[in-house]
Design an enzyme around this catalytic site. Structure first.
Site, PDB file in Angstrom:
ATOM      1  N   ASP A 197       0.919  -1.157   0.042  1.00 28.96           N
ATOM      2  CA  ASP A 197       0.085  -0.024   0.094  1.00 28.96           C
ATOM      3  C   ASP A 197       0.831   1.279  -0.032  1.00 28.96           C
ATOM      4  O   ASP A 197       0.673   2.226  -0.930  1.00 28.96           O
ATOM      5  CB  ASP A 197      -0.901  -0.032   1.281  1.00 28.96           C
ATOM      6  CG  ASP A 197      -0.372  -0.163   2.703  1.00 28.96           C
ATOM      7  OD1 ASP A 197       0.916  -0.517   2.555  1.00 28.96           O
ATOM      8  OD2 ASP A 197      -1.012  -0.099   3.556  1.00 28.96           O
ATOM      9  N   PHE A 221       0.011  11.469   7.171  1.00 30.32           N
ATOM     10  CA  PHE A 221      -0.657  10.151   7.517  1.00 30.32           C
ATOM     11  C   PHE A 221      -1.795   9.936   6.571  1.00 30.32           C
ATOM     12  O   PHE A 221      -2.832  10.829   6.703  1.00 30.32           O
ATOM     13  CB  PHE A 221      -0.765   9.925   8.921  1.00 30.32           C
ATOM     14  CG  PHE A 221      -1.281   8.504   9.201  1.00 30.32           C
ATOM     15  CD1 PHE A 221      -0.151   7.497   9.252  1.00 30.32           C
ATOM     16  CD2 PHE A 221      -2.440   7.992   9.335  1.00 30.32           C
ATOM     17  CE1 PHE A 221      -0.385   6.234   9.602  1.00 30.32           C
ATOM     18  CE2 PHE A 221      -2.781   6.478   9.412  1.00 30.32           C
ATOM     19  CZ  PHE A 221      -1.640   5.573   9.727  1.00 30.32           C
ATOM     20  N   ARG A 262     -10.395   1.940   5.823  1.00 30.17           N
ATOM     21  CA  ARG A 262     -10.127   1.349   4.720  1.00 30.17           C
ATOM     22  C   ARG A 262     -10.998   1.236   3.596  1.00 30.17           C
ATOM     23  O   ARG A 262     -10.614   1.072   2.634  1.00 30.17           O
ATOM     24  CB  ARG A 262      -9.719  -0.143   5.314  1.00 30.17           C
ATOM     25  CG  ARG A 262      -8.734  -0.535   6.146  1.00 30.17           C
ATOM     26  CD  ARG A 262      -8.256  -1.965   6.342  1.00 30.17           C
ATOM     27  NE  ARG A 262      -7.671  -2.465   7.774  1.00 30.17           N
ATOM     28  CZ  ARG A 262      -6.116  -2.169   7.671  1.00 30.17           C
ATOM     29  NH1 ARG A 262      -5.604  -1.670   6.719  1.00 30.17           N
ATOM     30  NH2 ARG A 262      -5.442  -2.452   8.650  1.00 30.17           N
ATOM     31  N   ASP A 292       7.087   3.676   3.212  1.00 32.64           N
ATOM     32  CA  ASP A 292       7.426   4.712   4.202  1.00 32.64           C
ATOM     33  C   ASP A 292       8.880   4.626   4.594  1.00 32.64           C
ATOM     34  O   ASP A 292       9.515   5.360   3.887  1.00 32.64           O
ATOM     35  CB  ASP A 292       6.127   4.559   5.218  1.00 32.64           C
ATOM     36  CG  ASP A 292       6.178   5.865   6.371  1.00 32.64           C
ATOM     37  OD1 ASP A 292       5.845   6.764   5.858  1.00 32.64           O
ATOM     38  OD2 ASP A 292       6.527   5.414   7.287  1.00 32.64           O
TER      39      ASP A 292
HETATM   40  P1  XMP Z   1       7.567   0.985   6.355  1.00 31.19           P
HETATM   41  O1  XMP Z   1       7.811   2.356   7.352  1.00 31.19           O
HETATM   42  O2  XMP Z   1       7.850   0.088   6.904  1.00 31.19           O
HETATM   43  O3  XMP Z   1       5.908   1.270   6.199  1.00 31.19           O
HETATM   44  O4  XMP Z   1       8.199   1.327   5.123  1.00 31.19           O
HETATM   45  C1  XMP Z   1       5.140   0.537   5.361  1.00 31.19           C
HETATM   46  C2  XMP Z   1       4.022   0.186   6.365  1.00 31.19           C
HETATM   47  O5  XMP Z   1       3.599   1.321   7.127  1.00 31.19           O
HETATM   48  C3  XMP Z   1       2.210   1.600   7.169  1.00 31.19           C
HETATM   49  N1  XMP Z   1       2.046   3.004   6.802  1.00 31.19           N
HETATM   50  C4  XMP Z   1       0.937   3.678   6.698  1.00 31.19           C
HETATM   51  N2  XMP Z   1      -0.668   3.352   6.759  1.00 31.19           N
HETATM   52  N3  XMP Z   1      -1.141   5.588   6.618  1.00 31.19           N
HETATM   53  C5  XMP Z   1      -1.238   4.179   6.665  1.00 31.19           C
HETATM   54  O6  XMP Z   1      -2.631   3.813   6.964  1.00 31.19           O
HETATM   55  C6  XMP Z   1       0.078   5.835   6.263  1.00 31.19           C
HETATM   56  O7  XMP Z   1       0.144   7.295   5.766  1.00 31.19           O
HETATM   57  C7  XMP Z   1       1.326   4.903   6.539  1.00 31.19           C
HETATM   58  N4  XMP Z   1       2.721   5.183   6.295  1.00 31.19           N
HETATM   59  C8  XMP Z   1       3.009   3.916   6.561  1.00 31.19           C
HETATM   60  C9  XMP Z   1       1.620   0.772   6.101  1.00 31.19           C
HETATM   61  O8  XMP Z   1       0.752  -0.300   6.664  1.00 31.19           O
HETATM   62  C10 XMP Z   1       2.601   0.393   5.567  1.00 31.19           C
HETATM   63  O9  XMP Z   1       2.763  -0.836   4.639  1.00 31.19           O
HETATM   64 MG    MG Z   2       0.988  -2.111   4.838  1.00 30.75          MG
END
Ligand code: XMP
Ligand code: MG
Length: 183
Positions: free
Chosen positions: A103, A155, A168, A106
């Protein structure tokens, strides 16, 4: 009329129409890249389930689907940095061309971990497709092979992405009003 849920949305970042158009492009790109092969689309649960459903239909290749669930966030809006598998692969992926469907990219923690894990499980190739990319938050050296949209450091919810497991089912990508977090 806006639903009660939608009244919590401060602004829309990516509309339904923009999502549809971009996912059509991503599907066509994957169709070209994987012509003559049978890739395995791997959805990273839960956030990518809506994107996954649209992406596999936008890419009319012979392919199959698989799911994996990882956790690192635990109902907060900042990453703990640790990633654990909460639902593992249910099939042998040895020799498969795996397309990770995520999705949002980050910090990069999740995808660095997953890429490594899938290699140890014998994947022949790994391609990362993320709907959203938040490059301003990256702490790991990782990039997506294909990304739908670059989003600012906010976010986001909707189209599979949650805040405390909700929102969702909003059909677009949006940002919540600040009072929703403080409630
Ligand atoms: P990383 O930090 O591991 O993050 O790259 C990946 C996961 O973090 C969640 N994520 C978010 N979920 N809104 C969300 O609902 C956001 O803005 C957000 N930023 C990170 C997400 O599950 C993703 O797979
Ligand atoms: Mg995720």
């Amino acid at each position: 009329m806006r639903s009660e849920m939608e009244q919590d949305i401060l602004k829309v970042l990516v509309t339904e129409e923009e999502l549809k158009a971009r996912i059509t492009e991503l599907g066509e790109e994957l169709y070209t890249r994987f012509a003559g092969r049978t890739p395995l689309f791997l959805s990273v649960l839960k956030g990518s389930f809506v994107f996954m459903a649209d992406l596999v239909r936008a890419c009319q290749l012979k392919s199959d689907v698989e799911f994996i669930a990882v956790s690192s966030y635990e109902n907060a809006t900042a990453s703990s940095g640790r990633v654990k598998i909460t639902h593992d692969l249910q099939q042998d992926i040895t020799g498969r061309d795996v397309i990770i469907v995520e999705d949002i990219l980050d910090s990069g923690n999740t995808l660095v971990f997953l890429k490594q894990y899938l290699m140890t499980r014998g994947a022949a190739s790994i391609t990362i497709v993320t709907l959203l990319d938040k490059p301003s938050r990256r702490t790991k050296a990782i990039t997506a092979d294909l990304a739908g949209f670059v989003v600012p450091n906010e976010f986001v919810v909707g189209y599979g992405l949650d805040y405390c497991q909700q929102y969702r089912n909003i059909p677009y990508i949006g940002v919540l009003k600040p009072e929703v977090y403080s409630a």
